[in-house]
Design a protein around this motif. Structure first.
Motif, PDB file in Angstrom:
ATOM      1  N   LYS A 172      -7.888  64.205  13.038  1.00 37.48           N
ATOM      2  CA  LYS A 172      -8.718  63.091  12.579  1.00 37.48           C
ATOM      3  C   LYS A 172      -7.926  61.795  12.715  1.00 37.48           C
ATOM      4  N   CYS A 173      -8.599  60.752  13.183  1.00 33.98           N
ATOM      5  CA  CYS A 173      -7.949  59.443  13.298  1.00 33.98           C
ATOM      6  C   CYS A 173      -8.666  58.430  12.420  1.00 33.98           C
ATOM      7  N   ASP A 174      -7.971  57.362  12.108  1.00 34.82           N
ATOM      8  CA  ASP A 174      -8.502  56.324  11.221  1.00 34.82           C
ATOM      9  C   ASP A 174      -7.987  54.972  11.691  1.00 34.82           C
ATOM     10  N   PHE A 175      -8.881  54.162  12.235  1.00 34.00           N
ATOM     11  CA  PHE A 175      -8.482  52.877  12.778  1.00 34.00           C
ATOM     12  C   PHE A 175      -8.338  51.804  11.698  1.00 34.00           C
ATOM     13  N   SER A 205     -10.278  57.322  26.730  1.00 34.75           N
ATOM     14  CA  SER A 205     -11.134  56.840  25.649  1.00 34.75           C
ATOM     15  C   SER A 205     -12.554  56.702  26.182  1.00 34.75           C
ATOM     16  N   ALA A 206     -13.438  57.558  25.699  1.00 38.52           N
ATOM     17  CA  ALA A 206     -14.813  57.570  26.210  1.00 38.52           C
ATOM     18  C   ALA A 206     -15.797  57.128  25.131  1.00 38.52           C
ATOM     19  N   GLY A 207     -16.398  55.951  25.346  1.00 35.82           N
ATOM     20  CA  GLY A 207     -17.492  55.474  24.512  1.00 35.82           C
ATOM     21  C   GLY A 207     -17.152  55.257  23.059  1.00 35.82           C
ATOM     22  N   ILE A 208     -15.944  54.786  22.749  1.00 36.95           N
ATOM     23  CA  ILE A 208     -15.598  54.642  21.336  1.00 36.95           C
ATOM     24  C   ILE A 208     -15.332  53.203  20.912  1.00 36.95           C
ATOM     25  N   LEU A 209     -14.695  52.389  21.752  1.00 34.43           N
ATOM     26  CA  LEU A 209     -14.311  51.047  21.317  1.00 34.43           C
ATOM     27  C   LEU A 209     -15.521  50.198  20.931  1.00 34.43           C
ATOM     28  N   GLU A 210     -16.600  50.306  21.680  1.00 35.67           N
ATOM     29  CA  GLU A 210     -17.807  49.533  21.366  1.00 35.67           C
ATOM     30  C   GLU A 210     -18.462  50.023  20.077  1.00 35.67           C
ATOM     31  N   ILE A 211     -18.275  51.295  19.779  1.00 35.29           N
ATOM     32  CA  ILE A 211     -18.944  51.897  18.635  1.00 35.29           C
ATOM     33  C   ILE A 211     -18.252  51.536  17.317  1.00 35.29           C
ATOM     34  N   ILE A 212     -16.923  51.452  17.336  1.00 32.55           N
ATOM     35  CA  ILE A 212     -16.187  51.211  16.086  1.00 32.55           C
ATOM     36  C   ILE A 212     -15.815  49.742  15.880  1.00 32.55           C
ATOM     37  N   SER A 213     -16.104  48.893  16.869  1.00 26.03           N
ATOM     38  CA  SER A 213     -15.737  47.473  16.770  1.00 26.03           C
ATOM     39  C   SER A 213     -16.980  46.641  16.473  1.00 26.03           C
ATOM     40  N   LYS A 214     -16.878  45.753  15.488  1.00 26.17           N
ATOM     41  CA  LYS A 214     -18.028  44.915  15.139  1.00 26.17           C
ATOM     42  C   LYS A 214     -18.055  43.602  15.907  1.00 26.17           C
ATOM     43  N   ASN A 215     -16.895  43.184  16.455  1.00 31.55           N
ATOM     44  CA  ASN A 215     -16.830  41.914  17.169  1.00 31.55           C
ATOM     45  C   ASN A 215     -15.660  41.934  18.160  1.00 31.55           C
ATOM     46  N   GLU A 216     -15.452  40.812  18.853  1.00 36.71           N
ATOM     47  CA  GLU A 216     -14.409  40.732  19.879  1.00 36.71           C
ATOM     48  C   GLU A 216     -13.013  40.950  19.295  1.00 36.71           C
ATOM     49  N   ILE A 255     -10.265  43.999  20.296  1.00 33.66           N
ATOM     50  CA  ILE A 255      -8.886  43.792  20.770  1.00 33.66           C
ATOM     51  C   ILE A 255      -7.895  44.523  19.863  1.00 33.66           C
ATOM     52  N   LYS A 256      -8.073  44.407  18.551  1.00 35.41           N
ATOM     53  CA  LYS A 256      -7.165  45.074  17.615  1.00 35.41           C
ATOM     54  C   LYS A 256      -7.210  46.590  17.788  1.00 35.41           C
TER      55      LYS A 256
END
Length: 260
Positions: A139-142, A161-172, A176-177
């Motif tokens: 399990k990971c926790d950003f 990394s498949a289809g995750i950054l857009e899902i867990i990020s609310k903004n630009e 990046i973080k």
């Protein structure tokens, strides 16, 4: 539905089996095969067979409990660690990994992997190879600086990394973080292989609608540059289906190399 009411996958969780059935199954009503199955598998097969991603250890940080994008990786990396956000997804993966009752049937994708490798009659061997390569599912926790804490992983030779950054990020800024946290796990000179969802604002799993940060190709390319990744390759597949389950416009495959 107003976008402010969309649930956050990594906060609220989802119905993992419904998600697989909707986007990755072999069912007749599953209309996403060209984009969610064939395109990623072909891209990973092509890129990894170039021999530019070298080493033995690969980390996969992806959405849900899908595994089809990892067949090619298992040919080159003997140790694969999967990082997932949800206990339900980890349980789903463990059912498949250990051949337990009720495990999801991925045979349609192992057949596709065998065809890509030119060994159509060896599809069972592809699944066995992948299973033997997967050493841990964590399990990971950003929300943490070290996303795998309390487990300390060695630096990886390659990350998918498949289809995750857009899902867990609310903004630009969050995107990046989150990207920076991922590449902390990557060695200098190593490659990050990404499947990105382009121009989406939502996706559905079960009866719930989830958030997706709307970003375009240029944003993703610039984001990789900002965190010190040089782009080795990218390819775009425009949407091939009609469905109101999600509103993405395209799928992007992009490869970034971490500076030496």
């Amino acid at each position: 539905m107003d976008s402010t009411t969309h649930k956050l996958y990594h906060v609220h969780g989802m119905d993992s089996r419904s998600y697989l059935d909707m986007y990755f199954s072999n069912k007749e009503e599953m209309v996403f095969a060209e984009d969610t199955l064939k395109f990623p598998m072909a891209m990973f097969h092509y890129q990894l067979n170039l021999g530019r991603s070298e080493g033995t250890f690969l980390i996969d940080i992806s959405l849900g409990s899908n595994i089809h994008h990892l067949y090619s990786a298992s040919k080159f990396f003997k140790k694969i660690v999967l990082l997932r956000f949800q206990e339900k997804c980890i349980m789903e993966l463990n059912r498949w990994l250990h051949n337990r009752t009720g495990a999801y049937d991925w045979s349609h994708t192992s057949s596709a992997a065998a065809e890509l490798e030119g060994t159509r009659d060896q599809f069972q061997e592809k699944e066995m190879r992948l299973k033997s390569s997967i050493k841990q599912i964590l399990k990971c926790d950003f929300e943490q600086e070290d996303i795998t804490s309390p487990v300390l992983l060695p630096i990886s030779d390659c990350i998918i990394s498949a289809g995750i950054l857009e899902i867990i990020s609310k903004n630009e800024d969050e995107y990046i973080k989150n990207l920076e946290k991922i590449i902390k796990l990557l060695k200098h000179g190593g490659q990050l292989l990404i499947i990105a969802i382009i121009d989406a604002t939502y996706w559905v799993a079960g009866a719930e609608r989830f958030h997706c940060f709307k970003c375009n190709e240029e944003f993703v390319k610039n984001a990789l540059g900002k965190v010190g990744l040089a782009i080795d390759y990218y390819a775009v597949q425009r949407r091939r289906n009609v469905s109101d389950l999600t509103d993405y416009k395209a799928m992007l495959f992009i490869v970034g190399r971490k500076g030496e």
